[in-house]
Design a protein around this motif. Sequence first.
Motif, PDB file in Angstrom:
ATOM      1  N   MET A 174       0.838  -1.206   0.000  1.00 47.20           N
ATOM      2  CA  MET A 174       0.000   0.000   0.000  1.00 47.20           C
ATOM      3  C   MET A 174       0.870   1.252   0.000  1.00 47.20           C
ATOM      4  O   MET A 174       0.601   2.212  -0.726  1.00 47.20           O
ATOM      5  CB  MET A 174      -0.936  -0.004   1.215  1.00 47.20           C
TER       6      MET A 174
ATOM      7  N   PHE B   7       0.456  17.278   0.216  1.00 54.54           N
ATOM      8  CA  PHE B   7      -0.569  16.317   0.638  1.00 54.54           C
ATOM      9  C   PHE B   7       0.051  14.946   0.909  1.00 54.54           C
ATOM     10  O   PHE B   7      -0.095  14.378   1.994  1.00 54.54           O
ATOM     11  CB  PHE B   7      -1.644  16.212  -0.457  1.00 54.54           C
ATOM     12  N   TYR B   8       0.773  14.416  -0.066  1.00 52.84           N
ATOM     13  CA  TYR B   8       1.359  13.079   0.097  1.00 52.84           C
ATOM     14  C   TYR B   8       2.446  13.068   1.169  1.00 52.84           C
ATOM     15  O   TYR B   8       2.540  12.129   1.957  1.00 52.84           O
ATOM     16  CB  TYR B   8       1.931  12.574  -1.224  1.00 52.84           C
TER      17      TYR B   8
ATOM     18  N   LYS C 166       1.031  13.023   4.689  1.00 52.66           N
ATOM     19  CA  LYS C 166       0.433  11.721   5.016  1.00 52.66           C
ATOM     20  C   LYS C 166       1.527  10.659   5.233  1.00 52.66           C
ATOM     21  O   LYS C 166       1.458   9.863   6.169  1.00 52.66           O
ATOM     22  CB  LYS C 166      -0.465  11.259   3.859  1.00 52.66           C
TER      23      LYS C 166
ATOM     24  N   PRO D  39     -11.860  13.826   1.408  1.00 53.89           N
ATOM     25  CA  PRO D  39     -11.035  14.127   2.590  1.00 53.89           C
ATOM     26  C   PRO D  39     -11.060  13.048   3.680  1.00 53.89           C
ATOM     27  O   PRO D  39     -10.142  12.983   4.502  1.00 53.89           O
ATOM     28  CB  PRO D  39     -11.641  15.442   3.126  1.00 53.89           C
TER      29      PRO D  39
ATOM     30  N   THR E 126     -10.821   9.872   3.160  1.00 62.22           N
ATOM     31  CA  THR E 126     -10.080   8.670   2.746  1.00 62.22           C
ATOM     32  C   THR E 126      -8.599   8.835   3.119  1.00 62.22           C
ATOM     33  O   THR E 126      -8.126   9.965   3.242  1.00 62.22           O
ATOM     34  CB  THR E 126     -10.185   8.444   1.224  1.00 62.22           C
ATOM     35  N   PRO E 127      -7.874   7.715   3.291  1.00 58.66           N
ATOM     36  CA  PRO E 127      -6.485   7.826   3.769  1.00 58.66           C
ATOM     37  C   PRO E 127      -5.590   8.661   2.847  1.00 58.66           C
ATOM     38  O   PRO E 127      -4.774   9.444   3.311  1.00 58.66           O
ATOM     39  CB  PRO E 127      -5.991   6.381   3.825  1.00 58.66           C
ATOM     40  N   TYR E 128      -5.709   8.479   1.537  1.00 62.40           N
ATOM     41  CA  TYR E 128      -4.841   9.217   0.608  1.00 62.40           C
ATOM     42  C   TYR E 128      -5.640   9.868  -0.519  1.00 62.40           C
ATOM     43  O   TYR E 128      -5.149  10.006  -1.639  1.00 62.40           O
ATOM     44  CB  TYR E 128      -3.758   8.299   0.030  1.00 62.40           C
ATOM     45  N   GLY E 129      -6.901  10.203  -0.232  1.00 64.16           N
ATOM     46  CA  GLY E 129      -7.716  10.857  -1.255  1.00 64.16           C
ATOM     47  C   GLY E 129      -8.083   9.949  -2.409  1.00 64.16           C
ATOM     48  O   GLY E 129      -8.279  10.415  -3.531  1.00 64.16           O
ATOM     49  N   LYS E 130      -8.136   8.641  -2.132  1.00 59.49           N
ATOM     50  CA  LYS E 130      -8.401   7.675  -3.199  1.00 59.49           C
ATOM     51  C   LYS E 130      -9.312   6.552  -2.722  1.00 59.49           C
ATOM     52  O   LYS E 130      -9.343   6.238  -1.536  1.00 59.49           O
ATOM     53  CB  LYS E 130      -7.088   7.035  -3.673  1.00 59.49           C
TER      54      LYS E 130
ATOM     55  N   HIS F 284      -6.175   0.170   1.457  1.00 59.76           N
ATOM     56  CA  HIS F 284      -6.387   0.987   0.269  1.00 59.76           C
ATOM     57  C   HIS F 284      -5.453   0.454  -0.810  1.00 59.76           C
ATOM     58  O   HIS F 284      -4.686  -0.459  -0.558  1.00 59.76           O
ATOM     59  CB  HIS F 284      -6.139   2.475   0.594  1.00 59.76           C
TER      60      HIS F 284
END
Lengths: 204, 204
Positions: free
Chosen positions: A91, A129-130, A133, B45, B47-51, B63
């Motif tokens: 992941m 963003f990435y 996270k 927003p 979701t863990p990574y916007g996906k 994910h």
Amino acid sequence: MSPTCKLTYFDAMGIGEPIRFLLCYGKIQFEDIRFDFEKWPSMKPSTPYGKVPLLEIDGKKMHQSAAICRYLGKKLGLAGANDWESAQIDMAVDTITDLRLKVTEYYWEPEETTKQKKKETLLNETLPFYMEKLDALVKENGGYLVAGKLSWGDFFFAGVSDYMDCVVQFDITKDHPNLAALKKKIRELPAIKEWISKRPKTTL
Amino acid sequence: MSPTCKLTYFDAMGIGEPIRFLLCYGKIQFEDIRFDFEKWPSMKPSTPYGKVPLLEIDGKKMHQSAAICRYLGKKLGLAGANDWESAQIDMAVDTITDLRLKVTEYYWEPEETTKQKKKETLLNETLPFYMEKLDALVKENGGYLVAGKLSWGDFFFAGVSDYMDCVVQFDITKDHPNLAALKKKIRELPAIKEWISKRPKTTL
């Protein structure tokens, strides 16, 4: 002894560098075959799917950087202690690839106005963003991407971030202390430190 | 018994469908949580990574579609008999993803002239290139992507090709008999056949 392992890639770090890191870490002697970007159109038809990196190892021909790194990760005991740890590595790696694809999409955009727009989105939105996270993920996982211990995912991150640094022209971990520390930790492993000191200097 | 497994994805096949196929094949009861594309900006927003897709399974939050499918593949004995078979599945899946990303890039291109150009490249170059290569791979591997036997890669191909068919508006396997036969084989597995007969009809 001539090496039985051959890596074929651009004369670049790109998505070849995580493979080089893992091969060095595993003390797997390899022939580091590099070619210039200009040579690519003539090379492309000879590759299995029009892509590099390619790895020949154990008499097997491999393609796809993440698949190659996962295979090396298993050989080197860096692929998780169970299916859930392995899945967490997968992941994280695919998330890093999502980011890397955005970096690459910006870099190769031929149209100047579009490229500027992509740059703004990349630098102001996508990258922060990435990185936020992923930084939080490394913090939660005791300084590594997964399970508080070294995995092939960490090498993948460190290798690909060298390439991303080249594209954006700054250290992408600079405002992200946990990722910065992870990258440093990988780069200071003796085998990786030695490789970095002797690897060809490239622009990507 | 209420299901302890939840899939969250668009009301679409997309990259959720291979996961649905594997869950059905494994007789893993799941809650199939779907939302409209219009709802996505308000969902993103959370979701863990916007996906998406996201899968909750065994109390774990997952994910990344390929990572989820690989994890399910291991649970279901569909992930190869050894590291080399597993790597071959990974290589095939990442190659299918390279193709799928080109399909998606064309589909979501907002600028009409660019979209037409992308369509031409996709239909005349990219799609035939990948489909020929993958067809040859399936031929070499006795009707499957890897090692003459069913793997999660085959479910991945069949699931994602449903989505790609929707985008290009024809059956992408139509001129590729080995891929067509593989897709048919997956769709005729009793659990998949039942799922296809009852799944929501969607446009993607």
